[in-house]
Structures are given as C-alpha cells and as structure tokens.
Design a protein around this motif. Structure first.
Motif, mmCIF file in Angstrom:
data_model
loop_
_atom_site.group_PDB
_atom_site.id
_atom_site.type_symbol
_atom_site.label_atom_id
_atom_site.label_comp_id
_atom_site.label_asym_id
_atom_site.label_seq_id
_atom_site.Cartn_x
_atom_site.Cartn_y
_atom_site.Cartn_z
ATOM 1 N N VAL A 108 7.161 -16.541 52.919
ATOM 2 C CA VAL A 108 8.565 -16.108 52.819
ATOM 3 C C VAL A 108 8.898 -14.975 53.792
ATOM 4 N N LEU A 109 7.917 -14.575 54.592
ATOM 5 C CA LEU A 109 8.177 -13.537 55.595
ATOM 6 C C LEU A 109 7.928 -14.099 56.999
ATOM 7 N N GLU A 110 6.689 -14.032 57.484
ATOM 8 C CA GLU A 110 6.398 -14.459 58.859
ATOM 9 C C GLU A 110 6.654 -15.950 59.097
ATOM 10 N N ARG A 111 6.384 -16.796 58.102
ATOM 11 C CA ARG A 111 6.517 -18.243 58.312
ATOM 12 C C ARG A 111 7.726 -18.827 57.584
ATOM 13 N N TRP A 112 8.725 -18.013 57.326
ATOM 14 C CA TRP A 112 9.901 -18.471 56.579
ATOM 15 C C TRP A 112 10.687 -19.492 57.401
ATOM 16 N N VAL A 113 10.968 -20.644 56.798
ATOM 17 C CA VAL A 113 11.681 -21.712 57.514
ATOM 18 C C VAL A 113 13.104 -21.902 57.004
ATOM 19 N N ASN A 114 13.444 -21.225 55.903
ATOM 20 C CA ASN A 114 14.797 -21.271 55.336
ATOM 21 C C ASN A 114 15.251 -22.695 55.024
ATOM 22 N N ASP A 115 14.303 -23.567 54.739
ATOM 23 C CA ASP A 115 14.620 -24.954 54.420
ATOM 24 C C ASP A 115 13.463 -25.541 53.624
ATOM 25 N N PRO A 116 13.660 -25.781 52.328
ATOM 26 C CA PRO A 116 12.543 -26.282 51.513
ATOM 27 C C PRO A 116 12.000 -27.624 51.998
ATOM 28 N N GLN A 117 12.826 -28.387 52.733
ATOM 29 C CA GLN A 117 12.363 -29.670 53.264
ATOM 30 C C GLN A 117 11.224 -29.480 54.268
ATOM 31 N N ARG A 118 11.234 -28.329 54.947
ATOM 32 C CA ARG A 118 10.232 -28.072 55.983
ATOM 33 C C ARG A 118 9.075 -27.210 55.482
ATOM 34 N N MET A 119 9.132 -26.793 54.219
ATOM 35 C CA MET A 119 8.048 -25.996 53.652
ATOM 36 C C MET A 119 6.872 -26.883 53.302
ATOM 37 N N GLU A 120 5.680 -26.334 53.434
ATOM 38 C CA GLU A 120 4.494 -27.053 52.976
ATOM 39 C C GLU A 120 4.626 -27.257 51.458
ATOM 40 N N ARG A 121 4.365 -28.464 51.002
ATOM 41 C CA ARG A 121 4.564 -28.801 49.579
ATOM 42 C C ARG A 121 3.778 -27.911 48.636
ATOM 43 N N ARG A 122 2.513 -27.660 48.977
ATOM 44 C CA ARG A 122 1.676 -26.845 48.091
ATOM 45 C C ARG A 122 2.202 -25.419 47.990
ATOM 46 N N THR A 123 2.752 -24.907 49.094
ATOM 47 C CA THR A 123 3.314 -23.554 49.079
ATOM 48 C C THR A 123 4.570 -23.524 48.219
ATOM 49 N N LEU A 124 5.428 -24.536 48.385
ATOM 50 C CA LEU A 124 6.628 -24.644 47.558
ATOM 51 C C LEU A 124 6.235 -24.726 46.080
ATOM 52 N N ALA A 125 5.231 -25.542 45.771
ATOM 53 C CA ALA A 125 4.765 -25.680 44.390
ATOM 54 C C ALA A 125 4.233 -24.351 43.857
ATOM 55 N N LEU A 126 3.473 -23.625 44.684
ATOM 56 C CA LEU A 126 2.936 -22.322 44.262
ATOM 57 C C LEU A 126 4.055 -21.331 43.955
ATOM 58 N N LEU A 127 5.094 -21.318 44.798
ATOM 59 C CA LEU A 127 6.232 -20.417 44.562
ATOM 60 C C LEU A 127 6.924 -20.760 43.249
ATOM 61 N N VAL A 128 7.120 -22.043 43.005
ATOM 62 C CA VAL A 128 7.766 -22.483 41.763
ATOM 63 C C VAL A 128 6.905 -22.107 40.556
#
Length: 185
Positions: A108-128
């Motif tokens: 959410v800082l250095e690698r922030w893509v501002n688009d959940p479609q482009r986020m790595e799934r496992r990272t999105l899952a971890l955040l949730v």
C-alpha cells in the motif's frame, strides 16, 4: 450488507490441505447453495442452526494452530490462570511475521497500484483478512505518522469499494470480495 454471494463448487479435486479438503466435502454435500456468510459461520463453529451442524468443522482454531506449529510459525505454551490451564500459541518465528507485515506495508506504499484488479490476489486476500481480523492498524503501527496515514487511507479506500462491483470485474477474486462483504455486513 446487500451482498449475498453464494458458494458454488467448481471442483472437488483434493487440495492437499486437510481443512480445505474437509470444507470441500461439506460444500459438495450441501443440497442448496449457501452464502459465504453462512459458510463462515458454519466453518468457524459460530452457527446455532441445528439443521446445519453436520457441516461444521470441528476444532478449527486448534487445528489451524497445530498446522502453524508444525510449520514452525507458532509454538505451544500452557498458561496457568489460577483455576485452569489454557493452551496458547505465541509466535515463534518472528521473521515470518515481519515478512508478512513488510509485504503488506509495501503493497500500500511503494507498490501501490490504486486498482484492486492489478493487485496480487494473495496480497489483496491478506489485506481483507487483516481487516476482518481487526489487526490492520497493527500492520501499519511501525510506520512513521505520515506513511501510516497514507497506508490507512489507501486501505480504507480499497475496503470501502463495492464488493459486488469488484467481484464482477475480476475473475478469480470473487471469493476475496465475498469474504469482505460478509465481514462488512
């Protein structure tokens, strides 16, 4: 929440994980599709529906803790509380925990893509899951104040997105958004 994602079994091929495979068997055995919310309640043992008790997983927390002990992430300790002993599972591999914290901070800082479609799934899952477990603030607690604010604001924007809209956009992330919807109800 107006979201009521239903779980539909696509494949009952074994995953190699005992708990996941047991869950698949339960999902396969149900006569009608259940919602993610219902499955979370069933699989965590937090349902009071007597007609669904056969689909509960037994001792989920203990079994998850045991698996993490076997992987060297947690350890097992007995704590004495005067009248009774209680088994606890403190972290024994702090570097693994720190690796995950760093991964989430960077996402959410250095690698922030501002688009959940482009986020790595496992990272999105971890955040949730961190949000659902109410530990997200802990993940960012070690950051400087300005970076903490950026991380929390970006994460809030992500978690405030409409799960139904986001699930419809990206194949393969539907379950992640469904879990978010269930915890945001």
């Amino acid at each position: 929440s107006r979201c009521s994602f239903q779980v539909l079994l696509k494949s009952d091929a074994p995953t190699g994980d005992v708990l996941l495979d047991e869950t698949l068997r339960h999902i396969k055995a149900t006569e009608s599709a259940e919602t993610v919310q219902t499955w979370i309640e069933l699989l965590t043992g937090e349902t009071w529906n007597p007609f669904k008790l056969q689909y509960q997983l037994r001792n989920v927390r203990e079994r998850l803790a045991k698996a993490l002990v076997e992987k060297g992430i947690l350890t097992t300790e007995k704590q004495n509380f005067l009248l009774f002993d209680m088994t606890t599972h403190p972290v024994s591999n702090a570097s693994e925990k720190q690796r995950l914290v760093k991964k989430l901070q960077e996402s959410v800082l250095e690698r922030w893509v501002n688009d959940p479609q482009r986020m790595e799934r496992r990272t999105l899952a971890l955040l949730v899951l961190a949000h659902a477990s109410d530990v997200l603030e802990n993940v960012f607690a070690s950051l400087a104040d300005d970076r903490y604010d950026v991380a929390m604001n970006r994460t809030k924007d992500l978690l405030d997105m409409d799960p139904e809209v986001e699930a419809a956009k990206a194949r393969g992330t539907e379950m992640i958004w469904a879990v978010l919807a269930a915890f945001n109800k």
